[in-house]
Motif scaffolding. Structure first.
Motif, PDB file in Angstrom:
ATOM      1  N   GLN A 193      10.791   7.479  -0.291  1.00 33.75           N
ATOM      2  CA  GLN A 193       9.912   6.345  -0.561  1.00 33.75           C
ATOM      3  C   GLN A 193      10.637   5.036  -0.308  1.00 33.75           C
ATOM      4  N   LYS A 194      11.893   4.941  -0.722  1.00 32.02           N
ATOM      5  CA  LYS A 194      12.676   3.723  -0.521  1.00 32.02           C
ATOM      6  C   LYS A 194      12.840   3.441   0.967  1.00 32.02           C
TER       7      LYS A 194
ATOM      8  N   GLN B 156       9.546   2.156   2.493  1.00 32.95           N
ATOM      9  CA  GLN B 156       9.251   0.776   2.157  1.00 32.95           C
ATOM     10  C   GLN B 156      10.213  -0.174   2.852  1.00 32.95           C
TER      11      GLN B 156
ATOM     12  N   PHE C 242       2.837  -8.604   2.935  1.00 32.02           N
ATOM     13  CA  PHE C 242       3.803  -8.443   1.848  1.00 32.02           C
ATOM     14  C   PHE C 242       4.786  -9.592   1.662  1.00 32.02           C
TER      15      PHE C 242
ATOM     16  N   GLN D  88       2.489  -8.286  -4.390  1.00 30.74           N
ATOM     17  CA  GLN D  88       3.105  -7.247  -5.212  1.00 30.74           C
ATOM     18  C   GLN D  88       3.673  -6.114  -4.369  1.00 30.74           C
ATOM     19  N   GLY D  89       3.344  -6.079  -3.090  1.00 34.86           N
ATOM     20  CA  GLY D  89       3.889  -5.077  -2.186  1.00 34.86           C
ATOM     21  C   GLY D  89       3.237  -3.719  -2.364  1.00 34.86           C
ATOM     22  N   ILE D  90       3.941  -2.700  -1.931  1.00 33.41           N
ATOM     23  CA  ILE D  90       3.441  -1.330  -2.016  1.00 33.41           C
ATOM     24  C   ILE D  90       3.787  -0.784  -3.393  1.00 33.41           C
ATOM     25  N   THR D  91       2.758  -0.367  -4.108  1.00 37.93           N
ATOM     26  CA  THR D  91       2.934   0.208  -5.443  1.00 37.93           C
ATOM     27  C   THR D  91       2.387   1.628  -5.437  1.00 37.93           C
ATOM     28  N   GLY D  92       2.510   2.298  -6.555  1.00 33.92           N
ATOM     29  CA  GLY D  92       1.997   3.664  -6.664  1.00 33.92           C
ATOM     30  C   GLY D  92       0.503   3.743  -6.419  1.00 33.92           C
ATOM     31  N   GLU D  93      -0.237   2.717  -6.857  1.00 33.02           N
ATOM     32  CA  GLU D  93      -1.694   2.741  -6.715  1.00 33.02           C
ATOM     33  C   GLU D  93      -2.157   2.513  -5.273  1.00 33.02           C
ATOM     34  N   ASN D  94      -1.422   1.719  -4.510  1.00 37.70           N
ATOM     35  CA  ASN D  94      -1.896   1.393  -3.156  1.00 37.70           C
ATOM     36  C   ASN D  94      -1.057   2.032  -2.047  1.00 37.70           C
ATOM     37  N   GLN D  95      -0.112   2.864  -2.399  1.00 35.83           N
ATOM     38  CA  GLN D  95       0.796   3.438  -1.405  1.00 35.83           C
ATOM     39  C   GLN D  95       0.063   4.269  -0.355  1.00 35.83           C
TER      40      GLN D  95
END
Length: 167
Positions: A24-25, A28, A75, A93-100
């Protein structure tokens, strides 16, 4: 014996979790590994950006530059330069768990058959430069982004806030 099996199982689970977090890192960081400069404003709410990326092939660098022009608008935003104003980030807010999942699909790089939905917001490209350094090419590309259309799309998808609250 049972204790050893439990230790091995826990080690396997922890290794998989570490691998997932690292993947994931890396994904991103790919969205943020570029340079972008605003070089002008076009008609109908478009922004002209100069995007510089590194890639193993020139064609890959061109596709990455297009995608990263959109990622900058989403972003990071783009700092003011010359006579252009600062371009604010649409999704700060960038890429989060909800919008990934949404952004993984939206920003999917173009392959031989298709690409992500970001491509419909890239209206024109031009003035391409590529120079070889070590094993990669440093590719610079002018990209025209339909910024207002991108903002409207992100608002309609619930990824950005509408500007209606100002009025």
């Amino acid at each position: 014996m049972r204790n050893k099996f439990l230790q091995m199982f826990l080690l396997l689970v922890l290794s998989l979790m570490a691998y997932q977090a690292n993947a994931q890192k890396d994904m991103q960081s790919d969205y943020y590994n570029y340079e972008v400069t605003s070089i002008g404003v076009g008609q109908d709410g478009t922004k002209i950006l100069l995007v510089t990326v590194e890639a193993k092939k020139i064609d890959d660098g061109i596709e990455l530059a297009k995608r990263n022009a959109i990622a900058a608008c989403l972003f990071k935003g783009v700092e003011a330069s010359g006579q252009t104003e600062k371009i604010p980030a649409l999704v700060p807010q960038g890429i989060t768990g909800e919008n990934q999942e949404f952004f993984n699909e939206f920003l999917k790089l173009k392959d031989k058959k298709s690409g992500g939905k970001y491509l419909r917001f890239v209206t024109r490209t031009g003035n391409q430069k590529a120079e070889k350094n070590n094993k990669n090419y440093k590719v610079s590309l002018e990209v025209q982004v339909s910024y207002n259309a991108l903002r409207d799309y992100m608002v309609s998808e619930g990824m950005a806030k509408s500007l209606n609250f100002l009025f």
